[in-house]
Design a protein around this motif. Structure first.
Motif, short mmCIF file in Angstrom:
data_model
loop_
_atom_site.label_atom_id
_atom_site.label_comp_id
_atom_site.label_asym_id
_atom_site.label_seq_id
_atom_site.Cartn_x
_atom_site.Cartn_y
_atom_site.Cartn_z
N ILE A 121 108.19 -1.22 -14.64
CA ILE A 121 107.35 -0.07 -14.29
C ILE A 121 106.07 -0.53 -13.59
O ILE A 121 105.62 0.08 -12.62
CB ILE A 121 107.02 0.78 -15.53
CG1 ILE A 121 108.29 1.45 -16.07
CG2 ILE A 121 105.98 1.86 -15.19
CD1 ILE A 121 108.10 2.18 -17.37
N LYS A 122 105.49 -1.63 -14.07
CA LYS A 122 104.28 -2.16 -13.41
C LYS A 122 104.57 -2.46 -11.94
O LYS A 122 103.76 -2.16 -11.06
CB LYS A 122 103.79 -3.42 -14.12
CG LYS A 122 103.15 -3.18 -15.48
CD LYS A 122 102.71 -4.52 -16.07
CE LYS A 122 102.14 -4.37 -17.46
NZ LYS A 122 101.78 -5.69 -18.03
N LEU A 123 105.71 -3.06 -11.68
CA LEU A 123 106.09 -3.36 -10.29
C LEU A 123 106.24 -2.07 -9.49
O LEU A 123 105.78 -1.96 -8.35
CB LEU A 123 107.40 -4.14 -10.28
CG LEU A 123 107.97 -4.51 -8.90
CD1 LEU A 123 107.08 -5.53 -8.21
CD2 LEU A 123 109.39 -5.03 -9.02
N VAL A 124 106.89 -1.07 -10.10
CA VAL A 124 107.15 0.21 -9.44
C VAL A 124 105.86 0.91 -9.04
O VAL A 124 105.79 1.56 -7.99
CB VAL A 124 108.01 1.11 -10.36
CG1 VAL A 124 108.02 2.55 -9.89
CG2 VAL A 124 109.44 0.57 -10.46
N ILE A 125 104.83 0.78 -9.85
CA ILE A 125 103.56 1.47 -9.56
C ILE A 125 102.56 0.57 -8.84
O ILE A 125 101.41 0.94 -8.63
CB ILE A 125 102.92 2.06 -10.84
CG1 ILE A 125 102.53 0.96 -11.83
CG2 ILE A 125 103.85 3.06 -11.50
CD1 ILE A 125 101.79 1.46 -13.07
N GLY A 126 103.01 -0.63 -8.46
CA GLY A 126 102.16 -1.51 -7.66
C GLY A 126 101.23 -2.39 -8.43
O GLY A 126 100.33 -3.01 -7.85
N ASP A 127 101.42 -2.49 -9.76
CA ASP A 127 100.59 -3.38 -10.57
C ASP A 127 101.24 -4.76 -10.66
O ASP A 127 102.40 -4.94 -10.31
CB ASP A 127 100.43 -2.81 -11.99
CG ASP A 127 99.49 -1.62 -12.03
OD1 ASP A 127 98.91 -1.29 -10.98
OD2 ASP A 127 99.36 -1.01 -13.11
N GLU A 128 100.47 -5.73 -11.15
CA GLU A 128 101.02 -7.08 -11.33
C GLU A 128 101.78 -7.14 -12.65
O GLU A 128 101.31 -6.66 -13.68
CB GLU A 128 99.90 -8.12 -11.34
CG GLU A 128 99.32 -8.40 -9.96
CD GLU A 128 98.38 -9.60 -9.98
OE1 GLU A 128 98.56 -10.47 -10.87
OE2 GLU A 128 97.49 -9.66 -9.13
N TRP A 129 102.95 -7.78 -12.61
CA TRP A 129 103.69 -7.92 -13.85
C TRP A 129 103.39 -9.26 -14.49
O TRP A 129 102.80 -10.15 -13.89
CB TRP A 129 105.18 -7.73 -13.62
CG TRP A 129 105.85 -8.70 -12.68
CD1 TRP A 129 105.40 -9.90 -12.23
CD2 TRP A 129 107.13 -8.50 -12.08
NE1 TRP A 129 106.30 -10.47 -11.38
CE2 TRP A 129 107.39 -9.64 -11.28
CE3 TRP A 129 108.09 -7.51 -12.14
CZ2 TRP A 129 108.56 -9.79 -10.55
CZ3 TRP A 129 109.25 -7.66 -11.41
CH2 TRP A 129 109.47 -8.78 -10.62
#
Length: 412
Positions: A307-315
């Motif tokens: 989900i972090k990747l999907v919303i543009g955050d760093e995983w």
């Protein structure tokens, strides 16, 4: 300020759907499910979650619905579930492109979901795959099986969850299964095309990948042939360093050959006499309970990090600990009415058991399909060692019992 929303295209009735919803909420997002039939997903009503009925096979309808939602929400990201129709993954990629959001390459997903095209691309790239042919009818299937040499695997060119997949040990069984697949009982989501392939024999493994990083490799065992119904799955697999490296190298070669490498991928292989042979590349997160196994084994929450990747955050894919986690699936040996099932509450309190989940209610009819729908539940356990985890699983399974009354036969 508008609330940030995570759009979920379709859900997952017994698997990762609720976990995605809960992970989104922990990240401060409002999960909204778009589905052709939201009633399929019990957790939506149970958790009072927003769900919108829309034809998820219609890209224009999905774009319209997401545009309407943007008037109320800040859409942070869009993802979805393959379930029994892997075209959802490609649709999600197209939606992400339309709204300029992070997402997978839809063309790569579509190539990958067509198992025949996938085989061609892998073979062209020098990746070891079983010998294969494409058949449209019984005559072509029989000829293909004779060329490859039985036993062979017959499977729909498009599909998932082992639906319609069967081991055929001779030409008569090839004819029988082809007749079944083309006779109206199997639900085709595209024009009927059958993949006939060599039966690659050897231990089964699955590489769990996020982006271009192999997080780990699981091992699994199947129930009795001719079908391929998972009986047990263990993470991580007991491999030598050399075996691990060879499987990881082949898996990354698959990503390059298929144009993948964004988000999760699970790659199924068999270790044969010629080493690792790729059975299937799935451009999605592995189904439940694999994400739970990875989290129990390594402390990496694949769903949250996706989900972090999907919303543009760093995983963050760093391991925080190391254990062996395993799941055992409950599989009845007959069709009929499930009279009763109990012991799940006792099994749940066995030390080391992390989850016990039943999928079916007493008094329900049960008909085996030869695929993932044959499961009536699962247990998950973890411990510092594979032997310890296996012992815990067995203690839990021994506490669960059920009774199935066969359906009446004609004349009774």
């Amino acid at each position: 300020m508008a609330r940030r929303a995570l759009i979920l295209v379709e859900g997952h009735p017994r698997g990762n759907g609720l976990r995605y919803v809960q992970a989104a909420q922990r990240l401060g997002l409002t999960p909204i499910t778009l589905s052709a039939d939201p009633v399929r997903y019990d957790y939506l009503a149970a958790e009072k979650l927003e769900a919108i009925r829309v034809d998820t096979d219609n890209l224009d309808a999905l774009i319209h619905e997401c545009s309407r939602l943007r008037a109320t929400y800040d859409i942070a990201g869009i993802t979805g579930f393959a379930g029994d129709d892997e075209s959802v993954s490609a649709t999600v990629g197209k939606l992400c492109r339309h709204f300029d959001l992070p997402g997978p390459n839809p063309a790569s997903i579509e190539r990958c979901c067509d198992k025949f095209v996938q085989r061609q691309l892998l073979a062209e790239a020098g990746v070891a795959v079983p010998a294969y042919r494409l058949a449209a009818d019984a005559t072509e299937a029989e000829r293909s099986a004779a060329e490859i040499g039985p036993p062979v695997i017959l499977k729909p060119a498009l599909g998932s969850g082992s639906c319609g997949v069967r081991l055929c040990r001779n030409i008569d069984e090839v004819t029988e299964h082809t007749t079944y697949l083309l006779g109206g009982k199997h639900i085709w989501r595209s024009s009927p095309r059958i993949l006939v392939e060599e039966f690659a024999q050897g231990p089964y493994y699955c590489a769990e990948i996020m982006g271009n990083e192999v997080l780990g490799i699981s091992a699994a065992e199947f129930g009795r042939p001719p079908h391929f119904v998972f009986r047990e799955c263990t993470f991580p697999a007991a491999l030598t360093d050399d075996e691990y490296e060879r499987i990881a190298d082949v898996s990354l070669s698959c990503l390059r050959a298929l144009g993948l490498g964004w988000g999760p991928t699970c790659i199924e292989l068999r270790w044969t006499k010629r080493g690792p042979v790729v059975i299937e590349v799935n451009p999605r997160l592995a189904g439940s309970p694999t994400p739970q196994l990875v989290q129990l084994a390594y402390g990496v929450d694949l769903i949250t990090e996706h989900i972090k990747l999907v919303i543009g955050d760093e995983w963050d894919l760093r391991r925080t600990h190391s254990q062996t986690a395993a799941a055992r699936f409950l599989i009845p040996d007959r069709d009929g009415i499930l009279d009763w099932i109990d012991g799940d509450s006792r099994a749940a309190v066995v030390p080391g058991v992390a989850e016990v989940k039943l999928y079916i209610e007493p008094k329900s009819p049960f008909v085996r399909k030869g695929d993932y729908r044959d499961w009536i539940g699962h247990l998950v356990a973890a411990s510092p060692s594979s032997a310890g985890t296996e012992a815990i699983l067995q203690r839990g399974v021994d506490l669960i019992d059920w009774s199935i009354t066969p359906f009446p036969t004609l004349g009774e």
